[in-house]
Design an enzyme around this catalytic site. Sequence first.
Site, mmCIF file in Angstrom:
data_model
loop_
_atom_site.group_PDB
_atom_site.id
_atom_site.type_symbol
_atom_site.label_atom_id
_atom_site.label_comp_id
_atom_site.label_asym_id
_atom_site.label_seq_id
_atom_site.Cartn_x
_atom_site.Cartn_y
_atom_site.Cartn_z
ATOM 1 N N ASN A 23 9.711 31.715 86.323
ATOM 2 C CA ASN A 23 8.431 32.511 85.978
ATOM 3 C C ASN A 23 8.059 32.138 84.599
ATOM 4 O OD1 ASN A 23 10.982 33.827 85.400
ATOM 5 N ND2 ASN A 23 9.787 35.837 84.978
ATOM 6 N N ILE A 24 6.615 32.064 84.146
ATOM 7 C CA ILE A 24 6.013 31.603 83.194
ATOM 8 C C ILE A 24 5.238 32.721 82.557
ATOM 9 C CG2 ILE A 24 4.887 29.700 81.990
ATOM 10 C CD1 ILE A 24 5.713 28.163 84.539
ATOM 11 N N GLU A 25 5.740 33.339 81.286
ATOM 12 C CA GLU A 25 4.933 34.289 80.852
ATOM 13 C C GLU A 25 3.898 33.817 79.770
ATOM 14 O OE1 GLU A 25 8.072 36.899 79.443
ATOM 15 O OE2 GLU A 25 7.926 38.218 81.560
ATOM 16 N N CYS B 68 4.485 33.925 88.573
ATOM 17 C CA CYS B 68 5.973 34.151 89.105
ATOM 18 C C CYS B 68 6.656 32.997 89.500
ATOM 19 C CB CYS B 68 5.888 35.357 90.202
ATOM 20 S SG CYS B 68 4.914 36.683 89.856
ATOM 21 N N GLU C 192 7.931 32.286 92.046
ATOM 22 C CA GLU C 192 7.860 31.963 93.544
ATOM 23 C C GLU C 192 6.575 31.046 93.702
ATOM 24 O OE1 GLU C 192 8.598 34.878 92.153
ATOM 25 O OE2 GLU C 192 9.203 36.302 93.749
ATOM 26 N N CYS D 183 6.923 40.044 94.263
ATOM 27 C CA CYS D 183 5.678 41.000 94.017
ATOM 28 C C CYS D 183 4.820 40.715 95.190
ATOM 29 C CB CYS D 183 5.217 40.701 92.623
ATOM 30 S SG CYS D 183 4.126 39.367 92.354
ATOM 31 N N CYS E 231 2.665 37.334 95.135
ATOM 32 C CA CYS E 231 3.708 36.335 95.691
ATOM 33 C C CYS E 231 3.837 36.365 97.127
ATOM 34 C CB CYS E 231 5.338 36.315 95.214
ATOM 35 S SG CYS E 231 5.040 35.729 93.429
HETATM 36 ZN ZN LIG Z 1 5.263 37.663 91.970
#
Ligand SMILES: [Zn+2]
Length: 134
Positions: A47-49, A58, A60, A89, A92
């Site tokens: 994941n890359i915020e 996310c 995935e 989520c 995804c």
């Molecule tokens: Zn997700």
Amino acid sequence: MTLDEEKKIELVRIATEARSWAYVPYSRYAVGAAVLTESGLIYDGMNIENAAYPVTVCAERVAIFKAVSSGERKFQAIAVVTKDGGMPCGSCRQVMAEFSLNMLVIVADEDGQVHSESPASELLPGAFRADSLT
Ligand SMILES: [Zn+2]
């Protein structure tokens, strides 16, 4: 989709490694993923915020989009690793359904303990798909 135990362990291991590269300065909730294509290749993701929160992606989707951007369209399985076995989520699940409703979704924790194994179709019943547009 059936997958041998050795391949499941490999996917969880690669997802666990990828998790260490997660960019999560805000949530601190690192996620790693590894997707196995029908052709047998594995693509990882984490994941890359972003400071603009909705832009966050996310693990995935990073893994699946890396594969798709390399020409892959069909997937056998994806492993997702979080500290506690958190589930994918809704966004995804929708992306998984777009490409392979029968892909096996393996969810594990940081100790490699598998919490859930199910086809994407079970995670998104009644999925909106391309045939919904006709
Ligand atoms: Zn997700």
